[in-house]
Design a protein around this motif. Structure first.
Motif, short mmCIF file in Angstrom:
data_model
loop_
_atom_site.label_atom_id
_atom_site.label_comp_id
_atom_site.label_asym_id
_atom_site.label_seq_id
_atom_site.Cartn_x
_atom_site.Cartn_y
_atom_site.Cartn_z
N ARG A 205 35.06 9.94 22.75
CA ARG A 205 33.78 10.63 22.89
C ARG A 205 33.99 12.03 23.44
N SER A 206 32.90 12.75 23.54
CA SER A 206 32.93 14.05 24.22
C SER A 206 32.89 13.82 25.72
N PRO A 207 33.24 14.83 26.54
CA PRO A 207 33.23 14.64 28.00
C PRO A 207 31.84 14.27 28.51
N THR B 284 25.03 -1.64 24.93
CA THR B 284 24.30 -0.90 25.94
C THR B 284 23.49 0.18 25.23
N ASP B 285 22.51 0.71 25.91
CA ASP B 285 21.61 1.68 25.28
C ASP B 285 22.17 3.10 25.39
N ARG B 286 23.34 3.27 24.78
CA ARG B 286 23.99 4.58 24.73
C ARG B 286 24.42 4.85 23.29
N ASP B 287 24.24 6.08 22.85
CA ASP B 287 24.58 6.42 21.47
C ASP B 287 26.01 6.01 21.13
N ARG B 288 26.94 6.27 22.06
CA ARG B 288 28.36 6.04 21.76
C ARG B 288 28.68 4.56 21.57
N THR B 289 27.99 3.68 22.31
CA THR B 289 28.26 2.24 22.14
C THR B 289 27.53 1.69 20.92
N THR C 145 27.15 15.98 25.51
CA THR C 145 28.05 15.19 26.36
C THR C 145 27.94 13.69 26.08
N GLY C 146 29.07 13.00 26.28
CA GLY C 146 29.10 11.54 26.19
C GLY C 146 28.81 10.97 24.82
N GLN C 147 29.12 11.74 23.76
CA GLN C 147 28.79 11.31 22.40
C GLN C 147 30.03 10.89 21.62
#
Length: 443
Positions: free
Chosen positions: A31-33, A95-100, A53-55
């Motif tokens: 992911r991104s930082p 989890t409710d995160r784009d990356r997951t 961030t965090g993607q």
């Protein structure tokens, strides 16, 4: 002849043991930082990380496609790949995160061999982050755990201070190489080393000094990052591992154990799913590993697209289930069954006994959610004081009346009845709080 009979018996035993359920818990891909560094020379910006961030990045998606292909090959004789997707066979939660969420999509596209990865014919379920007490760690919804982190109790141990001192020169060197004025310790080094890793594994390493990309310094910093993550869930000495795990990773182990006992069934179907997926984070895997007491020596931060696999087997000859636990971390694929269970093969009963110390019976109670607030205690104390005065006055009136009546009644049972009524103590509101067993929002 005996040798041949032995081979025949061996094959017959193997034939009787069949995989009938798999639960996978994995980390998202590269992911991104999590934050753009403003004080270092790395130069994070939307030009490098256009999604913010965090993607999940393209490299991250490919990492999970690779894991999906690995899992497809591992379970080629178990999962019905020859058929179209059927919801009765699989359930995916993230989890409710784009990356997951995107990692789950990328992985399962390859796992199910979808020809067009963007056209995914399966749902991925999730819960709002603030209510997800199963896959989000460290879980700051736990009041007691939050207080431990806030008070930096883990950082006060001798072992932690020794680690901080051991890596102090490496942290100073890292800051120097990045033209960073921040004073880094084991507690905060990840805030910049994470950025370094994001550049390294997404091929944006031009602005990162070579010493931070490979070699002895990079290896030591990687080791320190793993220890920093481990000490989110236990002290260095391991004295508080069980206590902290009952508030964190033990919750996940409790859910996993329940799924292994009685796997989820999609509504409308009588048979359980074959494949249950939890798409989560490195801290999720770290919390589980600490709770399992696995990989604790030379602990490593779970790499991108790492996965814990819990495989349930059914033995037709004994009519019993056994469990195998595998851990894929980067290029390592390790059998954790004996380490976490005590022996292999591992029965469900043995696994339950091994994990029982870290599974909370009442998560709310262990997190001190039922403790009264100071304001409530003050209110209770005030009410108790008033009640004490009222009771004292009542006793005075009663005794006066009793004396003045000259004990006209000779019935002692009447006095006993009055004494019984007045001797009823004020109930301790907090001694009999009804159990509020934590229910995992898993399905």
């Amino acid at each position: 002849m005996r040798f041949i009979i032995g081979i025949v018996l061996c094959f017959s035993v193997l034939a009787e043991k069949k995989l009938d359920f798999v639960l996978a818990v994995w980390r998202h891909g590269a992911r991104s930082p999590m934050t753009f560094s403003k004080t270092s020379s790395i130069g994070d910006s939307f030009e490098i990380w256009p999604d913010g961030t965090g993607q999940l990045t393209e490299n991250g998606k490919e990492m999970h496609r690779e894991l999906g292909r690995f899992l497809r090959n591992r379970y080629k004789d178990f999962y019905p790949f020859d058929k179209e997707y059927r919801r009765k066979d699989i359930y995916v939660r993230s989890t409710d995160r784009d990356r997951t969420l995107l990692s789950a999509v990328s992985n399962l596209g390859a796992f199910l061999n979808v020809s067009t990865p963007g056209n995914v014919p399966f749902p991925v379920h999730t819960l709002p982050t603030e209510t997800d007490n199963l896959l989000r760690y460290p879980n700051m919804n736990c009041k007691r755990f939050s207080e431990i982190l806030k008070n930096k109790e883990i950082q006060q141990t001798a072992g932690y201070k020794d680690l901080d001192e051991k890596y102090a020169d490496d942290f100073r060197k890292m800051a120097e190489l990045l033209n960073d004025t921040t004073e880094y310790t084991l507690d905060n080094m990840w805030t910049i080393f994470d950025n370094v890793d994001c550049h390294k594994y997404n091929n944006f390493s031009e602005t990162v000094p070579a010493e931070l990309l490979s070699g002895p310094l990079y290896e030591r910093l990687t080791k320190a990052a793993g220890l920093a993550m481990q000490t989110l869930f236990t002290d260095v000495e391991g004295n508080r591992r069980i206590e902290l795990s009952r508030m964190q990773g033990g919750v996940l182990l409790g859910d996993i154990l329940e799924q292994l006992r009685s796997p989820l069934k999609q509504y409308d179907f009588d048979e359980h799913v074959k494949y249950l997926v939890y798409s989560a984070h490195d801290t999720t895997l770290a919390a589980a590993l600490v709770a399992m007491n696995a990989q604790q020596q030379n602990f490593k931060q779970p790499f991108y697209a790492s996965a814990l696999l819990f495989e349930r087997y059914y033995d037709d000859s004994t009519k019993t289930h056994s469990v195998e636990i595998w851990y894929k971390n980067n290029n390592e694929f390790t059998d954790l069954t004996a380490e976490t269970c005590g022996e292999k093969p591992c029965s469900l009963e043995q696994l339950e006994q091994a994990w029982l110390p870290v599974i909370p019976l009442n998560w709310d109670a262990e997190c001190h959610h039922m403790d009264p607030s100071p304001e409530h205690l003050q209110a209770v104390q005030t009410k108790s004081n008033i009640l004490a005065v009222v009771l004292a006055l009542s006793w005075a009136i009663f005794i006066s009346y009793f004396i003045l009546s000259k004990r006209s009644s000779k019935h002692p049972e009447r006095l006993a009845l009055v004494e019984q009524e007045f001797s009823m103590g004020v109930d301790d509101k907090w001694s009999n709080v009804p159990a509020s067993n934590f229910v995992n929002p898993s399905i």
